[in-house]
Design an enzyme around this catalytic site. Sequence first.
Site, PDB file in Angstrom:
ATOM      1  N   ASN A   9     -15.999 -17.032 -16.492  1.00  0.00           N
ATOM      2  CA  ASN A   9     -17.292 -16.821 -15.837  1.00  0.00           C
ATOM      3  C   ASN A   9     -17.490 -15.314 -15.697  1.00  0.00           C
ATOM      4  OD1 ASN A   9     -19.477 -16.635 -14.144  1.00  0.00           O
ATOM      5  ND2 ASN A   9     -18.440 -17.528 -12.358  1.00  0.00           N
ATOM      6  N   LYS A  11     -20.051 -13.650 -14.794  1.00  0.00           N
ATOM      7  CA  LYS A  11     -20.968 -13.254 -13.707  1.00  0.00           C
ATOM      8  C   LYS A  11     -21.947 -12.176 -14.221  1.00  0.00           C
ATOM      9  CE  LYS A  11     -17.429 -14.668 -10.514  1.00  0.00           C
ATOM     10  NZ  LYS A  11     -16.854 -14.622  -9.180  1.00  0.00           N
ATOM     11  N   HIS A  95     -21.717 -23.056  -8.246  1.00  0.00           N
ATOM     12  CA  HIS A  95     -20.760 -21.978  -7.953  1.00  0.00           C
ATOM     13  C   HIS A  95     -20.994 -21.486  -6.528  1.00  0.00           C
ATOM     14  CE1 HIS A  95     -18.753 -18.108  -8.017  1.00  0.00           C
ATOM     15  NE2 HIS A  95     -18.040 -18.574  -9.014  1.00  0.00           N
ATOM     16  N   GLU A  97     -21.139 -18.663  -5.265  1.00  0.00           N
ATOM     17  CA  GLU A  97     -22.100 -17.557  -5.128  1.00  0.00           C
ATOM     18  C   GLU A  97     -23.535 -18.077  -5.186  1.00  0.00           C
ATOM     19  OE1 GLU A  97     -20.381 -15.091  -8.199  1.00  0.00           O
ATOM     20  OE2 GLU A  97     -18.599 -14.914  -6.941  1.00  0.00           O
ATOM     21  N   GLU A 167     -12.785 -24.339  -6.425  1.00  0.00           N
ATOM     22  CA  GLU A 167     -12.736 -22.896  -6.217  1.00  0.00           C
ATOM     23  C   GLU A 167     -12.809 -22.593  -4.719  1.00  0.00           C
ATOM     24  OE1 GLU A 167     -13.986 -20.556  -9.963  1.00  0.00           O
ATOM     25  OE2 GLU A 167     -15.762 -20.920  -8.759  1.00  0.00           O
ATOM     26  N   GLY A 173     -12.489 -13.727  -6.267  1.00  0.00           N
ATOM     27  CA  GLY A 173     -12.666 -12.278  -6.330  1.00  0.00           C
ATOM     28  C   GLY A 173     -11.893 -11.516  -5.270  1.00  0.00           C
ATOM     29  N   SER A 212      -9.243 -16.095  -8.341  1.00  0.00           N
ATOM     30  CA  SER A 212      -8.215 -15.075  -8.621  1.00  0.00           C
ATOM     31  C   SER A 212      -7.127 -15.561  -9.577  1.00  0.00           C
ATOM     32  CB  SER A 212      -7.607 -14.544  -7.321  1.00  0.00           C
ATOM     33  OG  SER A 212      -8.614 -13.905  -6.538  1.00  0.00           O
TER      34      SER A 212
HETATM   35  P1  PGA Z   1     -12.338 -14.781  -9.797  1.00  0.00           P
HETATM   36  O1  PGA Z   1     -13.695 -15.656  -9.853  1.00  0.00           O
HETATM   37  O2  PGA Z   1     -11.446 -15.298 -10.897  1.00  0.00           O
HETATM   38  O3  PGA Z   1     -12.775 -13.376 -10.016  1.00  0.00           O
HETATM   39  O4  PGA Z   1     -11.735 -15.013  -8.455  1.00  0.00           O
HETATM   40  C1  PGA Z   1     -13.663 -17.031 -10.100  1.00  0.00           C
HETATM   41  C2  PGA Z   1     -15.060 -17.576 -10.120  1.00  0.00           C
HETATM   42  O5  PGA Z   1     -15.905 -17.112  -9.335  1.00  0.00           O
HETATM   43  O6  PGA Z   1     -15.366 -18.493 -10.903  1.00  0.00           O
END
Ligand code: PGA
Length: 250
Positions: A9, A11, A95, A97, A167, A173, A212
Amino acid sequence: MRKSMVAGNWKMHGAHESAVQLVKAILQGSERSDNAEAVICPPFVYLADIARLLKGSDLVLGAQDVCAEDNGAFTGEVSGSMLFDVGCRYVIVGHSERRSLFGENDAMVARKFMATQRAGLVPILCVGETLDQRQNGETQAVIMRQLKAVLDAAGIHSFEQAIVAYEPVWAIGTGKTATPSQAQEVHALIRACICAGDARIGAAIRLLYGGSVKASNAADLFQMPDIDGGLVGGASLEAHEFLAICEAVG
Ligand code: PGA
């Protein structure tokens, strides 16, 4: 046997040139695998160009979001059939976000899940609890609520063509990965919930862990029985990291 998957992903990072370079580096380093599927989800505006680069390769294209409607006067939105048109096969829906920054509730996530499938695409449905919710002992209730909202709206049979990604919001992140056993516990819960609707679909559905994931922790996570791969954010922006994660799953 469930085929494992690593989905990147991206982003809202990068620019056209860096996106092209990243794809080229991934293509150069990727090995054929019959056991694992690698997916990349770049920003909308680069999808068509990247689809051309992926032609003839095993790397699969996905999108990060989709409109809940099929077509019409929805300024700024992108439909599932448009994504299918440009070569996408997967769409990330729900997601954290999207949920927290763009106000998508469970009902909207369910509508996007169904819109994805109407267009012939496979949704990667994200669920996950916040740190507060985990500390208050609400993890199970939150995951079940998010999952059941989609199960109730779309029906158990729709999960035959779907992926679920666990997640934990506190791990996205942040560099704080869930431990393999923390992740496995929630994955087992998700699988049991789907199995309760249909044992065959529950056994076959692929469940990804996200939050992460890095080359250094991927193998430990992926060896858990109900973790079939990863949804990878930050580490998917570096070809060698992404490739190493793909290797860990394959
Ligand atoms: P990350 O993000 O691997 O940077 O923690 C995962 C995601 O948001 O799908």
